[in-house]
Motif scaffolding. Structure first.
Motif, PDB file in Angstrom:
ATOM      1  N   LYS A  66       0.992  -1.271   0.037  1.00 29.98           N
ATOM      2  CA  LYS A  66       0.061   0.087   0.123  1.00 29.98           C
ATOM      3  C   LYS A  66       0.922   1.222   0.083  1.00 29.98           C
ATOM      4  O   LYS A  66       1.975   1.124   0.337  1.00 29.98           O
ATOM      5  N   PRO A  68       2.510   4.642   1.816  1.00 29.60           N
ATOM      6  CA  PRO A  68       2.890   4.644   3.183  1.00 29.60           C
ATOM      7  C   PRO A  68       1.830   5.316   4.196  1.00 29.60           C
ATOM      8  O   PRO A  68       1.633   4.896   5.236  1.00 29.60           O
ATOM      9  N   THR A  69       0.996   6.053   3.603  1.00 35.24           N
ATOM     10  CA  THR A  69      -0.090   6.917   4.437  1.00 35.24           C
ATOM     11  C   THR A  69      -1.317   7.049   3.626  1.00 35.24           C
ATOM     12  O   THR A  69      -0.976   7.225   2.294  1.00 35.24           O
ATOM     13  N   GLU A  70      -2.433   7.448   4.172  1.00 35.64           N
ATOM     14  CA  GLU A  70      -3.630   7.651   3.400  1.00 35.64           C
ATOM     15  C   GLU A  70      -3.431   9.070   2.730  1.00 35.64           C
ATOM     16  O   GLU A  70      -3.683   9.310   1.599  1.00 35.64           O
ATOM     17  N   LYS A  71      -2.382  10.361   3.540  1.00 43.33           N
ATOM     18  CA  LYS A  71      -2.220  11.385   2.690  1.00 43.33           C
ATOM     19  C   LYS A  71      -1.358  11.083   1.432  1.00 43.33           C
ATOM     20  O   LYS A  71      -1.817  11.786   0.566  1.00 43.33           O
ATOM     21  N   SER A  72      -0.492  10.295   1.581  1.00 42.25           N
ATOM     22  CA  SER A  72       0.335  10.026   0.142  1.00 42.25           C
ATOM     23  C   SER A  72      -0.539   9.333  -0.849  1.00 42.25           C
ATOM     24  O   SER A  72      -0.598   9.567  -1.974  1.00 42.25           O
ATOM     25  N   GLN A  93      -4.726   2.080  -5.939  1.00 38.81           N
ATOM     26  CA  GLN A  93      -3.788   1.485  -5.221  1.00 38.81           C
ATOM     27  C   GLN A  93      -3.626  -0.331  -5.321  1.00 38.81           C
ATOM     28  O   GLN A  93      -2.522  -0.693  -5.425  1.00 38.81           O
ATOM     29  N   THR A 134      10.496  -1.543   2.484  1.00 39.63           N
ATOM     30  CA  THR A 134       9.143  -1.491   3.462  1.00 39.63           C
ATOM     31  C   THR A 134       7.892  -2.066   2.520  1.00 39.63           C
ATOM     32  O   THR A 134       6.949  -2.233   3.234  1.00 39.63           O
ATOM     33  N   LYS A 136       6.276  -0.653   0.418  1.00 37.86           N
ATOM     34  CA  LYS A 136       5.368   0.394   0.236  1.00 37.86           C
ATOM     35  C   LYS A 136       5.549   0.936  -1.253  1.00 37.86           C
ATOM     36  O   LYS A 136       6.495   1.015  -1.825  1.00 37.86           O
TER      37      LYS A 136
END
Length: 160
Positions: A66, A68-72, A93, A134, A136
């Motif tokens: 996924k 790394p963050t929802e914001k990304s 995604q 990671t 990601k």
């Protein structure tokens, strides 16, 4: 030699139930077309081809990747989602993780460095970048320069 063969068969027999579960999971995640064709082929890969088995496990990890963050995720989807037509943020995604999980071929170009896993889908002009440490997703988009963009990135990263 015969003793070694028998030991290998014993290991397979002892692990058969666990191998069946694992094989079914591989097929469920990667799909039948991207998995070993049978349980026997899966076991052969697992017990006789460590590199191939590790590659299979690596592909499974990438299917679960996924941003790394929802914001990304939101930012990349806002910037590039329109390039993929009428898709949802979840589909964006999923498309990125599926492409990162694919092995390279004549239609899917790619390479790996310490900090980048790259896949480029030639037919659909999709470039995706992931972090191999990671697992990601960093980005996915359709480069204006197509394969030329991929080639330039390859030269920068690989030195040729």
């Amino acid at each position: 030699m015969e003793r070694r063969k028998q030991q290998d068969l014993d290991v397979r027999d002892n692990n058969r139930k666990a191998d069946i579960r694992e094989y079914k999971e591989v097929v469920a995640i990667l799909g039948a077309e991207n998995s070993p064709i049978s349980l026997a082929k899966f076991q052969d890969l697992k017990y006789n081809d460590g590199e191939g088995y590790n590659s299979l496990k690596d592909r499974i990890r990438w299917t679960k990747s996924k941003f790394p963050t929802e914001k990304s995720l939101n930012g990349h989807f806002e910037d590039h989602g329109i390039e993929f037509g009428d898709i949802t943020i979840e589909e964006y995604q999923k498309m990125a993780s599926e492409l990162l999980s694919k092995p390279t071929s004549d239609k899917i170009l790619g390479y790996l460095t310490e900090h980048r896993r790259v896949r480029y889908d030639i037919d659909n002009n999709i470039y995706v970048l992931g972090n191999p440490k990671t697992f990601k997703i960093k980005t996915m988009f359709k480069p204006d320069l197509g394969k030329e963009y991929y080639d330039e990135e390859f030269k920068k990263d690989m030195g040729n």
